[in-house]
Design an enzyme around this catalytic site. Structure first.
Site, short mmCIF file in Angstrom:
data_model
loop_
_atom_site.label_atom_id
_atom_site.label_comp_id
_atom_site.label_asym_id
_atom_site.label_seq_id
_atom_site.Cartn_x
_atom_site.Cartn_y
_atom_site.Cartn_z
N CYS A 83 -4.21 -3.10 1.99
CA CYS A 83 -3.30 -2.65 1.78
C CYS A 83 -2.70 -3.11 0.72
O CYS A 83 -2.71 -2.29 -0.57
CB CYS A 83 -2.67 -1.85 3.07
SG CYS A 83 -3.32 -1.12 3.37
N HIS A 115 6.70 -1.36 2.22
CA HIS A 115 5.36 -0.62 2.58
C HIS A 115 5.36 0.69 3.82
O HIS A 115 4.25 1.85 3.13
CB HIS A 115 4.15 -1.46 3.69
CG HIS A 115 2.94 -1.99 3.40
ND1 HIS A 115 2.09 -1.10 2.84
CD2 HIS A 115 1.91 -1.42 5.19
CE1 HIS A 115 1.05 -0.60 3.26
NE2 HIS A 115 0.69 -0.75 4.67
N HIS A 139 -0.73 7.71 2.05
CA HIS A 139 -1.12 6.43 2.19
C HIS A 139 -2.18 6.16 1.43
O HIS A 139 -3.08 7.04 2.19
CB HIS A 139 -1.07 5.73 3.45
CG HIS A 139 -1.72 3.90 3.88
ND1 HIS A 139 -1.30 3.27 2.82
CD2 HIS A 139 -1.36 3.48 4.41
CE1 HIS A 139 -1.74 2.19 3.07
NE2 HIS A 139 -2.04 1.92 3.98
#
Length: 227
Positions: free
Chosen positions: A24, A159, A199
């Site tokens: 990520c 995040h 995401h």
């Protein structure tokens, strides 16, 4: 390796050209490495970012079996109802240049990257369990590189995927680093662009960076949704 090399071929670029895969954080690590390359003189101009396309069902199935996906497909970042994240598609790139070169060329400078840092969790409770102490360490490293006091920072683009496990650990790390000595009348604002666009996985970091630049331009923080 072929994708980044092919972009360099199409655009006629001859500096460092590499594909970064750190899950990520990939696109933000690419920005970090690009800034290092600029400072070292490896290149004069850099493109850094990421792309995420959902082209097959396999990863959907694996994430579903791991119970990491939100049933309604929405990232409810920092909300008590958060039960996972919603996947998103997108491509985001930023152009990076040393400030002195950008000013000399008369370019429009949108923001200044004052510092960055990367690290790894090391040993933690599990593959998908963040290490809060490691997160604190990388935040402090970034602050040391950029040289503001923690209390000078008024906003953090987190995040914040919308998981009941990872989000609290991240918020606790932010509180430990940025909260000490902070005036209650000047709280630390925290948000996540994932509630707006989903995401983007390997490409998920740079959309948050772009959101922050736009927020600075407009003098307004976009709302985090679904809370």
């Amino acid at each position: 390796s072929v994708s980044s090399g092919r972009l360099s071929y199409l655009l006629g670029l001859q500096g460092p050209s590499l594909t970064v895969d750190t899950a990520c954080s990939s696109s933000l690590v690419a920005v970090h490495l690009a800034c290092q390359a600029l400072r070292a003189g490896d290149c004069r101009l850099a493109l850094a970012g990421g792309v995420n396309l959902i082209l097959s069902p396999e990863l959907y199935i694996a994430l579903s079996h791991s119970r990491m996906l939100a049933p309604d497909g929405r990232c409810k970042t920092f909300d008590a109802a958060a039960k996972g994240f919603g996947r998103g598609e997108g491509c985001v790139l930023v152009g990076l240049e040393k400030l002195s070169d950008a000013l000399a060329a008369g370019r429009q400078v949108l923001a200044l990257v004052r510092g960055s840092a990367i690290n790894q969790d090391g040993r933690s409770s599990g593959l998908t369990v963040p290490n809060g102490l490691a997160q604190q360490a990388v935040l402090r490293q970034a602050l040391a590189a950029a040289r503001p006091a923690p209390t000078d920072v008024s906003y953090v683009e987190a995040h914040g995927t919308g998981t009941s496990l990872g989000d609290p650990i991240e918020v606790e790390a932010l509180a430990a680093v940025y909260g000490s000595g902070r005036d209650p009348l000047q709280p630390l604002e925290v948000g996540s662009v994932k509630s707006n666009v989903g995401h983007l996985e390997a490409a998920s970091g740079v959309p948050g960076l772009v959101k922050l630049v736009l927020a600075l331009q407009h003098g307004q923080l976009p709302a985090s949704l679904h809370v």
